[in-house]
Design an enzyme around this catalytic site. Structure first.
Site: not given
Length: 473
Positions: A402, A285, A330, A371
């Site tokens: 779309c 995290g 990440r 995201r």
């Protein structure tokens, strides 16, 4: 340290939000010059803008990659990825104390990089484990997660000899014990604990409070009972506890509070059951800077603060401090990657009697980066095929899908000379972009290449309509 805007911060409260406006000539020049820069704490460590205005990563012009592989294309800086592995390993004391969270982005090549850097690997599905095994990643350095592991998944874990299975429920504990008994094995396990910590992040990525699907409650006593059951089983070896506070966290406070609460359970297990657990897995995290205004994570400071807290709390409780392991994904792969798009339709939209916003469409969007739509996430994007020279104007970068919510960068001041055919790269797209990608509007997933020392290596080929049709029965 002070984090940048949170992922759940409303768009109206973010920097640059509000009514679009033209800037003065003086500020226009300064802002255009700034737009041609590349924030070093957001872009890959080898990214450069060359004298001709073209941006290179690891010495490779992004224009050449786009020409050969088409757009969108994701470009992974191998040296950046490896250097962040080493940063984490040094901060937390040893490579094996760092478990790369493969859910952020995983291929066989990525697994090999992680292996070569000496890190362990965290997987959260059967297929992630199978990819790791296909890359010959040592199974003893694999930790397995998941809130709903199937019997086949648990069986594969035991048969492959994974290092740890993180138990997410008492039901799973019983099922794993039975499978290990059937196979005549003893499986090392952690118990995932919900410590009840608010990590101040987006609701969808906060994972330690009570009312969510992960883990076993500490407050109710269920975590203690699960630990007791694991210790009692002849086919399970409880070696640690696990807690994960959430994602995109920038300081040690949430981790420290989780560690304090979980260490009390360590003390109870030691005093009442006579077992000293060796590991405390505090999950991942760790946040990254997605925009120029956000501060990057100070890995060394956060690690030192966290490790010091664990030692002090253990001393106060009169127990040996367990070895702390972490699961960054990440923070390793996120900044290593840029996604290169081609600009398409450019049009001005009147948003009031006095204001206009320019919309620039690119040939990707929410199918390769969900995201912004899912979390209202912010990104840094730049022109990469040349220098920009125009006057800054209020701009919104959007995708080709779309959906009106298919927005890549919501509010920016971009030079007004960006036009069809220009190349635009979005930075920090290494984590949770490809891994959460889709075929919405029958878009194929983009090609992915890695770059190092002036060389390009294909990693994943572009998905085509033939691939989509081949799945039809």
């Amino acid at each position: 340290m002070t984090p940048g805007p949170r992922e759940d911060q409303p768009a109206s409260q973010r920097p640059g939000a509000g009514a679009p406006r033209r800037r003065s000539a003086a500020s226009a020049a300064a802002t255009t010059e700034a737009f041609n820069g590349l924030p070093a704490h957001v872009w890959p460590r080898t990214a450069r803008r060359e004298e001709d205005g073209v941006v290179t990563v690891a010495g490779v012009p992004l224009t050449e990659i786009a020409e050969e592989y088409g757009t969108p294309v994701m470009v992974v800086d191998e040296d950046d990825f490896r250097s962040r592995c080493r940063d984490m390993a040094e901060a937390f004391g040893a490579p094996e104390h760092v478990h790369y969270a493969s859910k952020a982005f995983l291929t066989r090549r990525v697994a090999k990089w992680v292996d070569e850097e000496g890190l362990a690997l965290d997987v959260a599905s059967e297929n992630e484990l199978r990819i790791a095994l296909a890359a010959d990643f040592p199974p003893a350095r694999v930790t397995v997660h998941g809130n709903n592991k199937s019997a086949s998944f648990l069986r594969l874990c035991v048969q492959a000899g994974v290092g740890h299975v993180v138990i997410d429920s008492r039901q799973e504990l019983a099922e794993l014990a039975a499978i290990a008994a059937e196979l005549g094995a003893v499986q090392d396990v952690f118990v995932r604990v919900k410590p009840g910590v608010d990590a101040h992040t987006h609701e969808f990525i906060a994972t330690s409070h009570e009312d969510q699907k992960f883990g076993i409650s500490l407050a109710s006593g269920d975590a203690y009972e699960a630990a007791r059951d694991a210790i009692a089983s002849p086919h399970l070896e409880l070696t640690g506890l696990h807690a994960h506070v959430g994602s995109q966290v920038f300081d040690a406070e949430g981790f420290k509070l989780a560690a304090e609460r979980v260490l009390e359970l360590y003390a109870d297990i030691f005093r009442e059951l006579g077992v000293a657990l060796g590991y405390l897995d505090l999950g991942g995290g760790y946040g990254i800077a997605y925009t120029e205004s956000e501060a990057p994570l100070d890995v060394r400071a956060v690690a030192a603060d966290l490790l010091r807290e664990v030692q002090e709390v253990a001393d106060d409780l009169g127990i040996a401090a367990p070895t702390v392991v972490v699961e960054p994904g990440r923070a390793i792969v996120g900044p290593s990657t840029v996604t290169v798009y081609s600009a398409g339709v450019v049009k001005d939209v009147h948003v009031s009697d006095t204001a206009t916003r320019r919309y620039i469409s690119v040939d990707g969007g929410m199918s390769d980066n969900i995201r912004p739509a899912l979390y209202a996430s912010l990104y840094d994007a730049r022109l990469v095929n040349r220098f920009a020279e125009g006057e800054p104007t209020a701009t919104r970068l959007v995708g080709s899908h779309c959906e009106s919510g298919d927005i890549v960068v919501e509010n920016a001041a971009w030079p007004d000379d960006v036009t069809r055919g220009d190349l635009i790269a979005v930075a920090a797209t290494g984590a949770y972009c490809y891994s959460m990608s889709s075929n919405y509007n029958a878009f194929g997933r983009p090609a992915v290449v890695s770059v190092r020392a002036g060389r390009v290596t294909p990693m994943l080929r572009r998905e085509t309509v033939e691939d989509l049709l081949a799945r039809e029965a």
